[in-house]
Design a protein around this motif. Structure first.
Motif, short mmCIF file in Angstrom:
data_model
loop_
_atom_site.label_atom_id
_atom_site.label_comp_id
_atom_site.label_asym_id
_atom_site.label_seq_id
_atom_site.Cartn_x
_atom_site.Cartn_y
_atom_site.Cartn_z
N MET A 1 0.92 -1.50 0.18
CA MET A 1 0.16 0.18 0.31
C MET A 1 0.88 1.07 -0.17
SD MET A 1 -3.12 1.31 -0.11
CE MET A 1 -3.99 2.48 0.50
N MET A 2 1.69 1.42 0.53
CA MET A 2 2.68 2.56 1.08
C MET A 2 3.37 2.60 -0.36
SD MET A 2 3.77 4.93 3.32
CE MET A 2 5.28 6.24 2.68
N GLU A 3 3.53 1.39 -1.58
CA GLU A 3 4.86 1.85 -2.18
C GLU A 3 3.71 2.27 -3.89
OE1 GLU A 3 7.10 -1.34 -6.10
OE2 GLU A 3 6.60 -2.47 -3.29
N ASN A 4 2.36 2.31 -3.41
CA ASN A 4 1.55 2.58 -4.45
C ASN A 4 1.02 3.44 -3.70
OD1 ASN A 4 1.42 -0.21 -5.53
ND2 ASN A 4 -0.53 -0.61 -4.19
N TRP A 5 1.02 4.37 -2.90
CA TRP A 5 1.13 6.10 -2.48
C TRP A 5 2.31 6.64 -3.07
CZ3 TRP A 5 3.33 9.27 1.02
CH2 TRP A 5 2.15 10.81 0.54
N GLN A 6 3.36 6.21 -2.80
CA GLN A 6 4.26 7.07 -3.21
C GLN A 6 4.97 6.69 -4.35
OE1 GLN A 6 7.60 4.69 -1.74
NE2 GLN A 6 7.38 5.91 0.57
N SER A 7 3.89 5.94 -5.52
CA SER A 7 4.35 5.79 -6.97
C SER A 7 3.12 6.63 -7.32
CB SER A 7 4.01 4.78 -7.68
OG SER A 7 2.71 4.10 -7.27
N SER A 8 2.15 7.52 -6.44
CA SER A 8 1.14 8.17 -7.33
C SER A 8 1.35 9.45 -7.46
CB SER A 8 -0.10 7.68 -6.30
OG SER A 8 0.48 9.09 -5.34
N LEU A 9 1.04 10.70 -7.88
CA LEU A 9 1.07 11.68 -8.52
C LEU A 9 0.80 12.51 -7.49
CD1 LEU A 9 1.32 14.31 -9.98
CD2 LEU A 9 -0.70 14.17 -11.25
N GLU A 10 0.04 12.20 -5.82
CA GLU A 10 -0.83 12.78 -5.15
C GLU A 10 0.61 12.56 -4.06
OE1 GLU A 10 -3.45 12.90 -1.18
OE2 GLU A 10 -3.47 10.68 -2.62
N GLY A 11 1.29 11.32 -4.29
CA GLY A 11 2.28 10.64 -2.96
C GLY A 11 3.55 11.63 -3.65
N LYS A 12 4.06 11.52 -4.57
CA LYS A 12 5.05 12.30 -5.13
C LYS A 12 5.63 13.45 -4.81
CE LYS A 12 6.49 8.99 -8.60
NZ LYS A 12 6.19 9.14 -10.85
N LEU A 13 4.35 14.53 -5.10
CA LEU A 13 3.88 15.76 -5.35
C LEU A 13 4.06 15.96 -3.11
CD1 LEU A 13 1.10 16.67 -7.24
CD2 LEU A 13 3.37 17.35 -7.40
N ILE A 14 3.26 15.42 -2.65
CA ILE A 14 3.67 15.79 -1.10
C ILE A 14 5.14 15.11 -0.27
CG2 ILE A 14 2.94 14.87 1.38
CD1 ILE A 14 0.56 14.13 -0.09
N LEU A 15 5.71 14.30 -0.83
CA LEU A 15 6.76 13.38 -0.98
C LEU A 15 8.06 15.52 -1.27
CD1 LEU A 15 7.72 9.70 -1.45
CD2 LEU A 15 7.41 11.15 0.94
N ARG A 16 8.06 15.85 -2.46
CA ARG A 16 8.85 16.54 -2.78
C ARG A 16 8.50 17.86 -2.40
NH1 ARG A 16 8.46 14.76 -9.19
NH2 ARG A 16 9.46 13.14 -8.82
N LEU A 17 7.16 18.29 -2.53
CA LEU A 17 7.05 19.19 -1.68
C LEU A 17 6.98 19.34 0.36
CD1 LEU A 17 3.97 20.81 -2.88
CD2 LEU A 17 5.97 21.60 -3.16
N ALA A 18 6.94 18.26 0.64
CA ALA A 18 8.14 17.85 2.02
C ALA A 18 9.56 18.28 2.19
CB ALA A 18 7.13 16.51 2.95
N THR A 19 10.01 17.56 1.67
CA THR A 19 11.56 17.91 1.27
C THR A 19 11.94 19.25 1.13
OG1 THR A 19 11.49 15.91 -0.06
CG2 THR A 19 13.39 17.07 0.17
N ILE A 20 10.91 19.93 0.69
CA ILE A 20 11.72 21.46 -0.24
C ILE A 20 10.69 22.07 1.13
CG2 ILE A 20 10.61 23.36 -0.97
CD1 ILE A 20 10.42 21.96 -3.55
#
Length: 342
Positions: A1-20
């Motif tokens: 489930m976690m892997e699918n969320w990371q590959s989603s557009l929502e997950g990618k945007l949240i992770l990248r913006l959280a890094t910023i």
């Protein structure tokens, strides 16, 4: 489930913006520490004024890059979809690297394209089979008409049988062009091919009250293609020009050294808004009296497309239409083949 969320557009945007966001907090912390250090030691704090707008610009650039990188798979999928045109059978959208939310949509589009291809193939097979099955009874009918005593009614029947035979032949040619790639192509002298077709069509044109002339270059003009298909396309262009040329006039077939063939008549011409419609199947101009099927120019367009060529219509000076067949490239299987030496 976690892997699918990371590959989603929502997950990618949240992770990248959280890094910023984390980097911004880290830079802010160091900026406050630096400001306190300068305040304690009585140092100037002018550099902090310049640091903030530079940092804001850097964050903006990173955000823009992040959003564009996240949406790049969608842009790539849209480009693939835009490249799908009639005749591009087997072309599908690529789901690789696509966001998880879009993958079901891509699979649905690909399934729809697959069903459309199957439907088109079934329709083409039906057309080819129907035309093929009509050839035998049509040949029997023609033979029976030839055995009848001459008369006005028999002449009309003979003309109708000839038109039916031509329609069946054109349907078969269209079906073969759509269902099968061109046979193994070879290098052809366009000048010799045009001379052969003009020589074959000249007596028929003379019976129609017109003449066919050839204007050819001094040397050969080599192209890669299928001789039978190209001869048929040129015959259709000449036949179309003869039918529309006024009685007593000349149809000129001009071959140039840059692999361009022009079929020039001095008839009524073609209105600009109809220049694309004439290449559609079964299309006939308003007020057309000739009993044709409307397939001749559609076959020309199909042959031109198969040879990476273009066919266009220009206005003939003084009135009439000029069909321009231009060869721009070679079929893929012959791209690396050397030219013959003339």
């Amino acid at each position: 489930m976690m892997e699918n969320w990371q590959s989603s557009l929502e997950g990618k945007l949240i992770l990248r913006l959280a890094t910023i966001h984390f980097l911004a907090l880290l830079v802010g912390f160091f900026a406050l520490a630096n400001k306190r250090y300068r305040f304690v030691h009585g140092l100037s704090d002018v550099s902090a004024v310049w640091a903030f707008p530079l940092f804001a610009l850097a964050v903006l650039c990173v955000v823009i890059f992040t959003v564009r990188a996240s949406l790049q798979p969608l842009v790539a999928a849209s480009r693939q979809a835009a490249a799908i045109v009639p005749g591009s059978a087997g072309m599908r959208l690529d789901a690789k690297d696509a966001p998880a939310e879009i993958i079901p949509f891509i699979h649905a589009v690909n399934d729809a394209l697959e069903r459309l291809d199957l439907a088109f193939q079934s329709q083409r097979r039906f057309t080819a089979d129907a035309a093929h099955e009509l050839r035998t009874p049509l040949a029997i009918l023609t033979a029976g008409i030839e055995a009848l005593p001459s008369g006005e009614e028999v002449t009309k029947l003979r003309e109708d049988a000839e038109r039916m035979g031509r329609l069946v032949s054109q349907l078969l040619r269209v079906a073969r062009l759509e269902m099968q790639p061109l046979p193994e192509t070879k290098e052809i002298d366009l000048r010799d091919l045009a001379a052969s077709v003009v020589g074959h069509m000249a007596p028929w044109a003379y019976q129609q009250g017109r003449e066919v002339a050839l204007d050819e270059p001094a040397g050969p003009v080599w192209i890669a293609g299928d001789e039978d298909a190209l001869s048929g396309a040129l015959r259709n262009l000449i036949e179309n020009a003869v039918y529309h040329a006024p009685a007593g006039t000349e149809v000129l077939v001009s071959v140039s050294a840059d692999a361009c063939v022009r079929v020039i008549d001095h008839g009524a011409g073609i209105p600009e808004k109809q220049c694309q419609q004439v290449f559609e199947r079964f299309w006939r101009g308003p007020g057309t009296r000739r009993q044709g099927a409307g397939l001749g120019l559609a076959i020309v367009a199909a042959v031109a497309n198969a040879h990476h060529a273009t066919v266009e219509i220009e206005s003939t000076p003084g009135g009439g239409a000029t069909f321009v067949l231009t060869f721009k490239g070679k079929p893929q299987r012959l791209q690396n083949r050397p030219h013959k030496q003339s």
